[in-house]
Design an enzyme around this catalytic site. Structure first.
Site, mmCIF file in Angstrom:
data_model
loop_
_atom_site.group_PDB
_atom_site.id
_atom_site.type_symbol
_atom_site.label_atom_id
_atom_site.label_comp_id
_atom_site.label_asym_id
_atom_site.label_seq_id
_atom_site.Cartn_x
_atom_site.Cartn_y
_atom_site.Cartn_z
ATOM 1 N N ILE A 1 0.844 -1.203 0.000
ATOM 2 C CA ILE A 1 0.000 0.000 0.000
ATOM 3 C C ILE A 1 0.879 1.253 0.000
ATOM 4 O O ILE A 1 0.680 2.174 -0.797
ATOM 5 C CB ILE A 1 -0.978 -0.012 1.199
ATOM 6 N N HIS B 1 -0.028 -13.443 -30.406
ATOM 7 C CA HIS B 1 1.165 -12.631 -30.645
ATOM 8 C C HIS B 1 0.760 -11.288 -31.225
ATOM 9 O O HIS B 1 -0.133 -11.247 -32.060
ATOM 10 C CB HIS B 1 2.075 -13.371 -31.633
HETATM 11 C C1 LIG Z 1 -5.140 1.725 -0.135
HETATM 12 C C2 LIG Z 1 -5.581 0.302 -0.261
HETATM 13 C C3 LIG Z 1 -5.438 -0.355 -1.464
HETATM 14 C C4 LIG Z 1 -5.858 -1.666 -1.599
HETATM 15 N N1 LIG Z 1 -5.698 -2.263 -2.806
HETATM 16 C C5 LIG Z 1 -6.118 -3.532 -2.970
HETATM 17 C C6 LIG Z 1 -6.019 -4.155 -4.236
HETATM 18 O O1 LIG Z 1 -5.549 -3.570 -5.212
HETATM 19 N N2 LIG Z 1 -6.476 -5.427 -4.355
HETATM 20 C C7 LIG Z 1 -7.011 -6.104 -3.287
HETATM 21 O O2 LIG Z 1 -7.414 -7.262 -3.459
HETATM 22 N N3 LIG Z 1 -7.109 -5.530 -2.082
HETATM 23 C C8 LIG Z 1 -6.684 -4.257 -1.901
HETATM 24 N N4 LIG Z 1 -6.830 -3.667 -0.681
HETATM 25 C C9 LIG Z 1 -7.392 -4.462 0.420
HETATM 26 C C10 LIG Z 1 -8.916 -4.537 0.309
HETATM 27 O O3 LIG Z 1 -9.440 -3.245 0.385
HETATM 28 C C11 LIG Z 1 -9.472 -5.416 1.418
HETATM 29 O O4 LIG Z 1 -8.844 -6.672 1.399
HETATM 30 C C12 LIG Z 1 -10.968 -5.612 1.257
HETATM 31 O O5 LIG Z 1 -11.649 -4.387 1.263
HETATM 32 C C13 LIG Z 1 -11.513 -6.518 2.373
HETATM 33 O O6 LIG Z 1 -12.876 -6.678 2.229
HETATM 34 P P1 LIG Z 1 -13.817 -6.985 3.490
HETATM 35 O O7 LIG Z 1 -15.179 -7.197 2.902
HETATM 36 O O8 LIG Z 1 -13.235 -8.038 4.314
HETATM 37 O O9 LIG Z 1 -13.795 -5.675 4.387
HETATM 38 P P2 LIG Z 1 -13.962 -4.126 4.107
HETATM 39 O O10 LIG Z 1 -13.814 -3.789 2.685
HETATM 40 O O11 LIG Z 1 -13.073 -3.446 5.070
HETATM 41 O O12 LIG Z 1 -15.490 -3.848 4.467
HETATM 42 C C14 LIG Z 1 -15.978 -3.993 5.752
HETATM 43 C C15 LIG Z 1 -17.238 -3.156 5.895
HETATM 44 O O13 LIG Z 1 -17.838 -3.449 7.152
HETATM 45 C C16 LIG Z 1 -18.372 -2.250 7.705
HETATM 46 N N5 LIG Z 1 -18.496 -2.435 9.149
HETATM 47 C C17 LIG Z 1 -17.493 -2.617 10.054
HETATM 48 N N6 LIG Z 1 -18.018 -2.785 11.291
HETATM 49 C C18 LIG Z 1 -19.360 -2.707 11.160
HETATM 50 C C19 LIG Z 1 -20.447 -2.811 12.066
HETATM 51 N N7 LIG Z 1 -20.232 -3.045 13.361
HETATM 52 N N8 LIG Z 1 -21.703 -2.669 11.600
HETATM 53 C C20 LIG Z 1 -21.933 -2.447 10.266
HETATM 54 N N9 LIG Z 1 -20.943 -2.343 9.368
HETATM 55 C C21 LIG Z 1 -19.684 -2.480 9.808
HETATM 56 C C22 LIG Z 1 -17.347 -1.197 7.300
HETATM 57 O O14 LIG Z 1 -17.920 0.092 7.310
HETATM 58 C C23 LIG Z 1 -16.966 -1.662 5.893
HETATM 59 O O15 LIG Z 1 -17.764 -1.043 4.910
HETATM 60 C C24 LIG Z 1 -6.443 -2.346 -0.510
HETATM 61 C C25 LIG Z 1 -6.596 -1.692 0.716
HETATM 62 C C26 LIG Z 1 -6.189 -0.381 0.832
HETATM 63 C C27 LIG Z 1 -6.391 0.308 2.138
#
Ligand SMILES: Cc1cc2nc3c(=O)[nH]c(=O)nc-3n(C[C@H](O)[C@H](O)[C@H](O)COP(=O)(O)OP(=O)(O)OC[C@H]3O[C@@H](n4cnc5c(N)ncnc54)[C@H](O)[C@@H]3O)c2cc1C
Length: 465
Positions: A187, A444
């Site tokens: 990142i 290619h």
């Molecule tokens: C700058 C950056 C670049 C990235 N680039 C890549 C990439 O190129 N490719 C890749 O594969 N991954 C990338 N990632 C990682 C990727 O963003 C995460 O792996 C992915 O978002 C994980 O998905 P998730 O559904 O587990 O959680 P998240 O995307 O974190 O979603 C979790 C959701 O749960 C909600 N939530 C949390 N607690 C509660 C609650 N108590 N009640 C209701 N809602 C709640 C949050 O608001 C959030 O919207 C990147 C991350 C960052 C920070």
């Protein structure tokens, strides 16, 4: 307090949660999804998508700047470019907004009920959600925790003012003249490289003895070389100590134990991500944990019957496509389909310049697992398409088991190799052998031709080197 009952409740609408809810809806499961901020999670709002948008802006700016400086080898010239970062960020926000709307539409199409608010467990079947119109209780037969991750904050360098996280970096509307990045993982380097290409003076402070420590030095070599060419100073073995007294930079301890101050307009801290479980009421459950992450089995089941966890909240690899695949699987499990996590590989990509892709085992990991190996590597310097794109740094490497010729891992570094991850992933998932890859006709001229060439090299008969 209004009460909702459903078969499946998904907490968090990131890539893991929303995919799980859509698939469950498609399967006719009565599904509710709760999201406390915006649909799409970290990935869509402050991660994968916005970072790639800003990387694209940086790439285009650098191309224009190269043309202006007469640095292209093919005689392209242009006037000096100017970048309105505010407009670039607005463009990026527009893409995010379109995707937010898209996720909402897909959830609606799958007949998933969306509840906006913060969810908190009361017990293993009941959750309370604080919504704008007051608390709501949701009772569900099965619950999926998909609450994701957030940037790790260093206690001696808290976010605020000039100290920013990746989220802050993606919202900057003015280019920092001097940017110090703390943490040389993917990142930090993706964003650091983008800012360097846009014209910031970037320094990277990394505590380990090299950048991108999860990848071998052969893969990271071209990235390091490019960082040097961009004027990015990488300080390895160096520790951040805290902000300078005036708040105009970062104090660090260098590898030789000396204290040094690095002047900076912004200090970007990218030292990892932590699971989001605060306020979720986990104390009301009896979940086994892996440190701060939720422990799961091969069906993403937790230690409590009917509660599943997916995505970043379950630990590494913290990648959007892993979260999505887990979400899809859990929906099918809840629908009673026979599913378990049997993936052979999850592609990991660094969208640095050049990009790095890795699927399956690296040579080192394969050796450690006791395999006798055949390894083939093909350089992009011998690939016509790479030459015509003016991007000859890098290679494709295929790691196979000697004897069976089964491909165990595939890695590549080079401009645009992220798109090769589809072919690499498919080969690993389908259990391809070196002969399968060598025997597939690749069009290619494409970068993809380096893939069968690497396989042929491992077999001892590459054609173009
Ligand atoms: C700058 C950056 C670049 C990235 N680039 C890549 C990439 O190129 N490719 C890749 O594969 N991954 C990338 N990632 C990682 C990727 O963003 C995460 O792996 C992915 O978002 C994980 O998905 P998730 O559904 O587990 O959680 P998240 O995307 O974190 O979603 C979790 C959701 O749960 C909600 N939530 C949390 N607690 C509660 C609650 N108590 N009640 C209701 N809602 C709640 C949050 O608001 C959030 O919207 C990147 C991350 C960052 C920070």
């Amino acid at each position: 307090m209004t009460e909702i009952t459903c078969k499946l409740l998904v907490i968090g609408a990131g890539p893991g949660g929303y995919v799980c809810a859509i698939r469950a809806g498609q399967l006719g499961i009565d599904t509710v999804i709760v999201e406390s901020t915006k649909l799409g999670g970290s990935c869509l709002n402050v991660g994968c998508i916005p970072s790639k948008a800003m990387i694209h802006v940086a790439e285009e700016f650098e191309k224009a700047a190269d043309a202006a400086a007469g640095r292209t080898p093919f005689g392209l010239t242009a006037g000096a470019p100017a970048l309105d970062l505010k407009q670039a960020v607005a463009w990026k926000d527009g893409i995010v907004q379109r995707l937010n709307n898209g996720v909402a539409a897909l959830l609606r199409k799958a007949k998933v009920k969306i509840v906006h608010g913060r969810a908190r467990f009361r017990d293993g079947k009941t959750v309370t959600v604080e919504t704008e119109t007051g608390p709501r209780t949701i009772k569900a037969e099965a619950i999926v925790i998909a609450t994701g991750s957030a940037p790790v904050e260093l206690p001696f360098l808290p976010f605020g003012g000039n100290v920013i996280s990746s989220t802050g970096a993606l919202a900057l509307t003015e280019l920092p003249k001097r940017l110090v990045v703390v943490g040389g993982g993917y990142i930090g380097l993706e964003l650091g490289t983008a800012f360097a290409r846009m014209g910031s003076k970037v320094m990277v402070v990394e505590a380990m003895d090299r950048i991108l420590p999860l990848y071998d030095t052969e893969l990271t070599g071209p990235v390091s070389k490019r960082l040097t060419a961009l004027g990015v100073e990488v300080l390895t073995g160096a520790k951040a100590l805290g902000p300078t007294a005036k708040g105009d930079g970062l104090r660090i301890e260098t590898a030789d134990g000396k204290e040094r101050s690095l002047p900076a307009d912004k200090v970007l801290v990218t030292v990892g991500r932590r699971p989001v479980t605060d306020g979720l009421g986990l104390e009301n459950l009896v979940l086994d944990m892996d440190g701060r992450f939720i422990r799961i089995g091969e069906r993403c089941e937790t230690s409590m019957r009917g509660i599943y966890a997916i995505g970043d909240v379950t630990g590494e690899p913290m990648l959007a496509h892993r979260a999505m695949a887990q979400g899809e699987m859990v929906a099918e499990i809840v629908a009673g389909l026979p599913r378990a996590w049997d993936k052979r590989g999850i592609a990991a990509i660094c969208f640095t310049d050049p990009e790095i892709v890795s699927v399956g085992l690296s040579p080192e990991e394969a050796k450690r697992a006791g395999h006798e190996l055949k390894i083939g590597q093909f350089p992009f310097a011998a690939n016509g398409r790479a030459m015509t794109r003016h991007g000859e740094a890098g290679f494709v490497r295929v790691v196979a088991q000697a004897g069976s010729e089964l491909v165990l891992g595939i890695q590549a570094v080079g401009q645009g190799v992220s798109e090769l991850s589809a072919a690499f992933g498919l080969a690993i998932e389908m259990g391809a052998t070196l002969q399968d890859i060598a025997g597939t006709i690749h069009a290619h001229p494409t970068l993809g031709e380096a893939f069968p060439e690497a396989a042929m090299k491992a077999l001892g008969h590459a054609l173009h080197i």
